[in-house]
Write a protein that holds these residues in place. Structure first.
Motif, PDB file in Angstrom:
ATOM      1  N   SER A  18       0.821  -1.236   0.029  1.00  0.00           N
ATOM      2  CA  SER A  18      -0.080   0.049   0.122  1.00  0.00           C
ATOM      3  C   SER A  18       0.736   1.235  -0.072  1.00  0.00           C
ATOM      4  O   SER A  18       2.130   1.116   0.157  1.00  0.00           O
ATOM      5  CB  SER A  18      -0.924   0.247   1.237  1.00  0.00           C
ATOM      6  OG  SER A  18      -0.384   0.204   2.328  1.00  0.00           O
ATOM      7  N   TRP A  67      -4.304   7.397   1.647  1.00  0.00           N
ATOM      8  CA  TRP A  67      -4.069   6.060   1.855  1.00  0.00           C
ATOM      9  C   TRP A  67      -4.616   4.912   0.807  1.00  0.00           C
ATOM     10  O   TRP A  67      -5.748   5.087   0.483  1.00  0.00           O
ATOM     11  CB  TRP A  67      -4.279   5.309   3.128  1.00  0.00           C
ATOM     12  CG  TRP A  67      -3.769   4.065   3.397  1.00  0.00           C
ATOM     13  CD1 TRP A  67      -2.771   3.542   3.251  1.00  0.00           C
ATOM     14  CD2 TRP A  67      -4.468   2.822   3.914  1.00  0.00           C
ATOM     15  NE1 TRP A  67      -2.529   2.262   3.591  1.00  0.00           N
ATOM     16  CE2 TRP A  67      -3.607   1.859   3.912  1.00  0.00           C
ATOM     17  CE3 TRP A  67      -5.955   2.622   4.241  1.00  0.00           C
ATOM     18  CZ2 TRP A  67      -4.100   0.446   4.305  1.00  0.00           C
ATOM     19  CZ3 TRP A  67      -6.116   1.471   4.716  1.00  0.00           C
ATOM     20  CH2 TRP A  67      -5.379   0.529   5.034  1.00  0.00           C
ATOM     21  N   SER A  87      -9.945   6.676   4.154  1.00  0.00           N
ATOM     22  CA  SER A  87      -8.906   6.525   3.182  1.00  0.00           C
ATOM     23  C   SER A  87      -8.243   7.817   3.015  1.00  0.00           C
ATOM     24  O   SER A  87      -6.959   7.880   2.380  1.00  0.00           O
ATOM     25  CB  SER A  87      -9.244   6.002   1.766  1.00  0.00           C
ATOM     26  OG  SER A  87     -10.442   6.834   1.333  1.00  0.00           O
ATOM     27  N   ALA A 125      -4.675   1.472  -0.129  1.00  0.00           N
ATOM     28  CA  ALA A 125      -4.520   0.102   0.299  1.00  0.00           C
ATOM     29  C   ALA A 125      -4.133  -0.725  -0.877  1.00  0.00           C
ATOM     30  O   ALA A 125      -4.926  -0.493  -1.698  1.00  0.00           O
ATOM     31  CB  ALA A 125      -5.638  -0.084   1.261  1.00  0.00           C
ATOM     32  N   GLU A 126      -3.421  -1.937  -0.447  1.00  0.00           N
ATOM     33  CA  GLU A 126      -3.186  -2.812  -1.429  1.00  0.00           C
ATOM     34  C   GLU A 126      -4.502  -3.752  -1.645  1.00  0.00           C
ATOM     35  O   GLU A 126      -5.246  -4.057  -0.692  1.00  0.00           O
ATOM     36  CB  GLU A 126      -2.245  -3.857  -0.820  1.00  0.00           C
ATOM     37  CG  GLU A 126      -1.925  -4.749  -1.997  1.00  0.00           C
ATOM     38  CD  GLU A 126      -0.901  -5.860  -1.264  1.00  0.00           C
ATOM     39  OE1 GLU A 126      -0.048  -6.552  -2.142  1.00  0.00           O
ATOM     40  OE2 GLU A 126      -1.031  -6.151  -0.027  1.00  0.00           O
TER      41      GLU A 126
END
Length: 154
Positions: free
Chosen positions: A45, A150, A63, A152-153
């Motif tokens: 991420s 962010w 996020s 995220a993966e």
């Protein structure tokens, strides 16, 4: 929530509706965050940081988070949440355990120890994917203000 060690670094944990097989992995290192650009995290991420204006609309804190960082006493880092970590959630008076906030957000117990926080020393500014801290509240006229995103993966 019951966990049984199966040996060879593997555990089984019962959740509300699932049984999880968990492989113990070495803890990931903290990553220093510069106040401009993209920081890649060891799990795939990333966090993007850019200057922002102290004006609405504000992100929800999951996020994306917009905040001011009042004189961080140490390096600003993204690190794994640790047992005993506390933060004062945005809009609340008292502090809460980070793992309790993760539980209330519906994060399964086996994922809680893999959650990221944005912190400086012991001050947590953001529990990524969950909630922003009161410590980074943007007030009228606050400077400098940064927006953190962010990714995220998947």
């Amino acid at each position: 929530g019951r966990r049984v060690e199966l040996g060879q670094g593997v555990a089984a944990e019962r959740g509300r509706t699932d049984v999880w097989l968990l492989k113990h992995i070495a803890p990931l290192p903290a990553v220093v965050v510069n106040l401009s650009g993209v920081v890649n995290l060891p799990d795939g991420s990333s966090v993007e940081v850019r200057p922002a204006e102290p004006a609405p609309p504000y992100p929800d804190g999951r996020s994306r988070a917009r905040m001011t960082l009042p004189d961080p006493s140490g390096e600003l880092v993204v690190r794994r949440a640790r047992p005993g970590d506390r933060m004062r959630p945005f809009g609340m008076r008292g502090s809460r355990l980070v793992f309790d906030l993760l539980s209330e957000a519906g994060v399964p117990s086996q994922r809680r120890e893999h959650s990221w926080v944005l912190a400086s020393d012991e001050t947590i500014y953001w529990l990524l994917g969950v909630r922003q801290s009161e410590s980074g509240r943007v007030t009228p006229g606050a400077r400098p203000v940064y927006e953190f995103t962010w990714m995220a993966e998947e």
